[in-house]
Scaffold this motif. Structure first.
Motif, mmCIF file in Angstrom:
data_model
loop_
_atom_site.group_PDB
_atom_site.id
_atom_site.type_symbol
_atom_site.label_atom_id
_atom_site.label_comp_id
_atom_site.label_asym_id
_atom_site.label_seq_id
_atom_site.Cartn_x
_atom_site.Cartn_y
_atom_site.Cartn_z
ATOM 1 N N TYR A 150 34.882 56.462 21.089
ATOM 2 C CA TYR A 150 36.064 55.908 21.523
ATOM 3 C C TYR A 150 35.632 55.215 22.842
ATOM 4 N N THR A 151 36.817 54.451 23.464
ATOM 5 C CA THR A 151 36.747 53.764 24.770
ATOM 6 C C THR A 151 37.373 54.575 25.871
ATOM 7 N N SER A 152 36.906 54.177 26.979
ATOM 8 C CA SER A 152 37.815 54.632 28.177
ATOM 9 C C SER A 152 37.617 53.706 29.246
ATOM 10 N N ARG A 153 38.864 53.719 30.026
ATOM 11 C CA ARG A 153 38.600 52.615 31.141
ATOM 12 C C ARG A 153 38.739 53.282 32.531
ATOM 13 N N PHE A 154 38.189 52.425 33.446
ATOM 14 C CA PHE A 154 38.004 52.997 34.902
ATOM 15 C C PHE A 154 38.116 51.657 35.815
ATOM 16 N N PRO A 155 38.719 52.058 36.795
ATOM 17 C CA PRO A 155 39.015 51.149 38.015
ATOM 18 C C PRO A 155 37.584 50.159 38.404
ATOM 19 N N LEU A 156 37.721 49.212 39.059
ATOM 20 C CA LEU A 156 36.796 48.279 39.427
ATOM 21 C C LEU A 156 36.185 48.746 40.851
ATOM 22 N N GLY A 157 36.843 49.005 41.633
ATOM 23 C CA GLY A 157 36.716 49.246 42.893
ATOM 24 C C GLY A 157 37.679 48.522 43.950
ATOM 25 N N VAL A 158 36.933 47.862 44.743
ATOM 26 C CA VAL A 158 37.957 47.036 45.760
ATOM 27 C C VAL A 158 38.293 45.666 45.364
ATOM 28 N N VAL A 159 39.369 45.486 45.377
ATOM 29 C CA VAL A 159 40.131 44.177 44.933
ATOM 30 C C VAL A 159 40.667 43.432 46.202
ATOM 31 N N GLY A 160 40.314 42.058 46.424
ATOM 32 C CA GLY A 160 40.770 41.268 47.104
ATOM 33 C C GLY A 160 41.936 40.348 46.606
ATOM 34 N N ILE A 161 43.004 40.340 47.365
ATOM 35 C CA ILE A 161 44.231 39.555 46.980
ATOM 36 C C ILE A 161 44.583 38.726 48.099
ATOM 37 N N LEU A 162 44.582 37.368 47.834
ATOM 38 C CA LEU A 162 44.762 36.191 48.767
ATOM 39 C C LEU A 162 46.030 35.636 48.051
ATOM 40 N N ALA A 163 47.361 35.869 48.968
ATOM 41 C CA ALA A 163 48.535 35.381 48.417
ATOM 42 C C ALA A 163 48.970 34.191 49.229
ATOM 43 N N PRO A 164 49.835 33.343 48.537
ATOM 44 C CA PRO A 164 50.003 32.000 49.263
ATOM 45 C C PRO A 164 51.378 32.154 49.870
ATOM 46 N N VAL A 235 33.548 43.583 47.110
ATOM 47 C CA VAL A 235 34.753 43.050 46.490
ATOM 48 C C VAL A 235 34.519 42.976 45.079
ATOM 49 N N LYS A 236 35.141 43.678 44.095
ATOM 50 C CA LYS A 236 34.643 43.398 42.662
ATOM 51 C C LYS A 236 35.602 42.530 41.736
ATOM 52 N N LYS A 237 36.903 42.362 42.547
ATOM 53 C CA LYS A 237 37.675 41.445 41.965
ATOM 54 C C LYS A 237 38.359 40.370 43.016
ATOM 55 N N VAL A 238 38.672 39.084 42.975
ATOM 56 C CA VAL A 238 39.424 38.383 43.837
ATOM 57 C C VAL A 238 40.809 37.775 43.164
ATOM 58 N N VAL A 239 41.627 38.032 43.572
ATOM 59 C CA VAL A 239 43.075 37.237 42.822
ATOM 60 C C VAL A 239 43.587 36.190 43.824
ATOM 61 N N PHE A 240 43.556 35.114 43.670
ATOM 62 C CA PHE A 240 43.737 34.047 44.542
ATOM 63 C C PHE A 240 45.076 33.136 43.901
ATOM 64 N N THR A 241 45.839 32.583 44.561
ATOM 65 C CA THR A 241 46.810 31.720 44.184
ATOM 66 C C THR A 241 46.922 30.538 45.211
ATOM 67 N N GLY A 242 46.502 29.385 44.752
ATOM 68 C CA GLY A 242 46.522 28.256 46.038
ATOM 69 C C GLY A 242 46.025 26.988 45.008
ATOM 70 N N GLY A 243 45.334 26.116 46.081
ATOM 71 C CA GLY A 243 44.706 25.005 45.750
ATOM 72 C C GLY A 243 43.612 24.951 44.830
ATOM 73 N N THR A 244 43.438 23.914 44.022
ATOM 74 C CA THR A 244 42.301 24.031 43.051
ATOM 75 C C THR A 244 40.955 24.200 43.578
ATOM 76 N N GLU A 245 40.669 23.209 44.728
ATOM 77 C CA GLU A 245 39.395 23.078 45.440
ATOM 78 C C GLU A 245 38.861 24.562 45.847
#
Length: 512
Positions: A150-164, A235-245
């Motif tokens: 079977y499978t189980s899921r567990f959290p990544l750790g620290v997530v960085g979120i950069l909001a616009p 930081v195990k995941k980054v979420v970013f909304t903004g410019g392409t470059e």
């Protein structure tokens, strides 16, 4: 164009009572960088000052978040208890709703009617992800032989979120909600232009009982605090909304340490209007697609493709719609279009308009700074329509990020699809037609992350949101986002009665 006049008694919010420090580990602290002045784009004047993080502050915030994660106070909290706190968090958001949408309008200049319509849905994201947390199930894997897998899921750790700056709370919450639901700790960095609602959200989370260190809120410049957050090894995941470059740089930084990234970047969304659509319906739909939020949204319908049989009438109808839009003080309920975020943004947007005219586009309406009585320092722009545009012009290919719609003619369905897909961006799109078969047929051929039919701008916590090509990677919303804040592990349990004795003369079966 109709301009609304401001009145002195705008919505009263005690800005001085808001938190202005960095929220790290449940405490507010001054930042090591130069404080940031927060400007109201409707007036051009600063109305608040907030602390700003330097690289040492970012490092401290990430380490506190990591220590909190490893403590298990949130990451290993029973899921029913975690879901209950998320619902309490949603309750707190609803209780402060008026403060949130009033503050966001002061901070980014979006009309109060638009901000209210968006912010009043905020709690849905937390309730939906709390429900996913309780509904999620592990999968049983049909492994060959005497095994239970079977499978189980567990959290990544620290997530960085950069909001616009354009939708500070909504875009932050689209990822904050699943990140918290799945047990991660978060460092949230809002745009330096619009930090105030994120700081208030930190207060609401603390009051709801979210443990200290689970949600940390830091202000700061993107080039320093933002870069330090995206490059931090913990930081195990980054979420970013903004410019392409900037998104490209984040992608490289996270890939180097094999961290995850969800990037919602630029857009030049095509809106396809077929000649079976009533002209007045098409004009109203195109105005909604292109001018909401002063066009400062990645999925703005800024590239209008119109079939030649109705082209001139749709252009005229859209121009008439644009000229009727009430530009003015965003705190007034009658205002329909507020300012863009800064003087620099206004100069850039008007520069795109001038370049488009030089390329051969025809200015139908707008194209200038708007003069709003009583607000001479505001960053207002007239809703602008440029017609007779070719798809290879820069204004058809580049993201303008302002209240500017370019109109391009097409002959038939095949050409419409070709023009729509001929773009470096692939975030959103829309189809306007009364032919249901055509709607499905064309939608299946648009190389976009999202397609609306006879509508635009609609989102829901259950629906995946995101793009491809230079519009980014990953999805926000739905199971797709929820599970992307977790790792998956496969667990295999031997259920055979005999022991493993591969080297004892009983080697049978398969190794892999």
């Amino acid at each position: 164009m109709t301009l609304s006049s401001p009145v002195p008694d705008v919505v009263d919010l005690p800005v001085a009572s808001l938190p202005t420090g960095l929220r790290i580990g449940g405490e507010l602290s001054p930042g090591g960088a130069e404080p940031i002045e927060v400007v109201n784009p409707a007036t051009g004047e600063a109305f608040a000052t907030v602390a700003a993080a330097d690289t040492a502050d970012v490092d401290r915030a990430v380490r506190v978040a990591d220590e909190t994660f490893r403590s298990g106070v949130w990451s290993r909290m029973p899921i029913h208890d975690r879901a209950r706190l998320l619902h309490r968090f949603a309750d707190g958001i609803e209780a402060r709703m008026a403060d949130l949408y009033t503050l966001e309008t002061m901070n980014n200049g979006r009309p109060i009617t638009e901000t209210k319509a968006q912010i009043t849905r905020l709690a849905e994201w937390y309730r939906y992800n709390a429900a996913l947390l309780l509904a999620d199930r592990d999968a049983v894997v049909p492994l060959r032989g005497d095994y239970h897998a079977y499978t189980s899921r567990f959290p990544l750790g620290v997530v960085g979120i950069l909001a616009p700056f354009n939708h500070p709370m909504m875009i932050a919450s689209k990822s904050l909600a699943p990140a918290l639901a799945t047990g991660n700790s978060v460092v949230l960095k809002p745009s330096e232009q619009t930090p105030l609602t994120a700081m208030l959200l930190g207060d609401i989370a603390a009051d709801a009982g979210i443990p200290p260190g689970v949600l940390n809120v830091i202000n700061g410049l993107g080039r320093t605090a933002g870069a330090a957050l995206t490059e931090h090894p913990l930081v195990k995941k980054v979420v970013f909304t903004g410019g392409t470059e900037v998104g490209r740089a984040i992608s490289l930084a996270t890939a180097g340490r094999f961290a995850k990234a969800t990037l919602e970047l630029g857009g030049k969304s095509p809106v396809l209007v077929f000649d079976d659509t009533p002209v007045d319906v098409a004009a109203r739909g195109a105005a909604f697609a292109g001018f909401i939020g002063a066009g400062q949204t990645c999925i703005a319908g800024s590239r209008l493709l119109v079939q030649r049989g109705v082209y001139d009438r749709v252009v005229d109808g859209l121009a008439a719609q644009a000229q009727q839009i009430r530009v003015g003080d965003p705190s007034l309920p009658e205002t329909q279009l507020g300012p863009v975020i800064s003087e620099r943004a206004r100069t850039r947007i008007l520069g795109h308009v001038e370049s488009g005219i030089a390329e051969g586009a025809r200015l139908v309406t707008g194209g200038r700074a708007a003069d709003v009585p009583g607000l001479p320092g505001g960053f207002f722009i007239e809703p602008t329509v440029l017609a007779d545009v070719r798809n290879d012009m820069q204004i058809a290919q580049q993201e303008i990020f302002g209240p500017v719609v370019v109109v391009i003619p097409f002959d038939d369905e095949d050409e419409a699809i070709r023009l729509a897909n001929d773009s470096p961006f692939a975030l959103g799109s829309a189809i306007w037609t009364r032919d249901v078969a055509r709607a499905h047929r064309v939608a299946q051929q648009l190389e976009m992350g999202m397609v609306w039919v006879n509508d635009h701008h609609r989102l829901d916590p259950s629906s995946p949101w995101g793009g491809l090509k230079e519009s980014g990677t990953g999805r926000e919303g739905g199971w797709e986002s929820f599970h992307d804040f977790t790792h998956v592990r496969a667990i295999t349990v031997r259920t055979a009665a005999d022991d493993v004795d591969w080297y004892g003369g009983r080697a049978t079966g398969r190794l892999n």
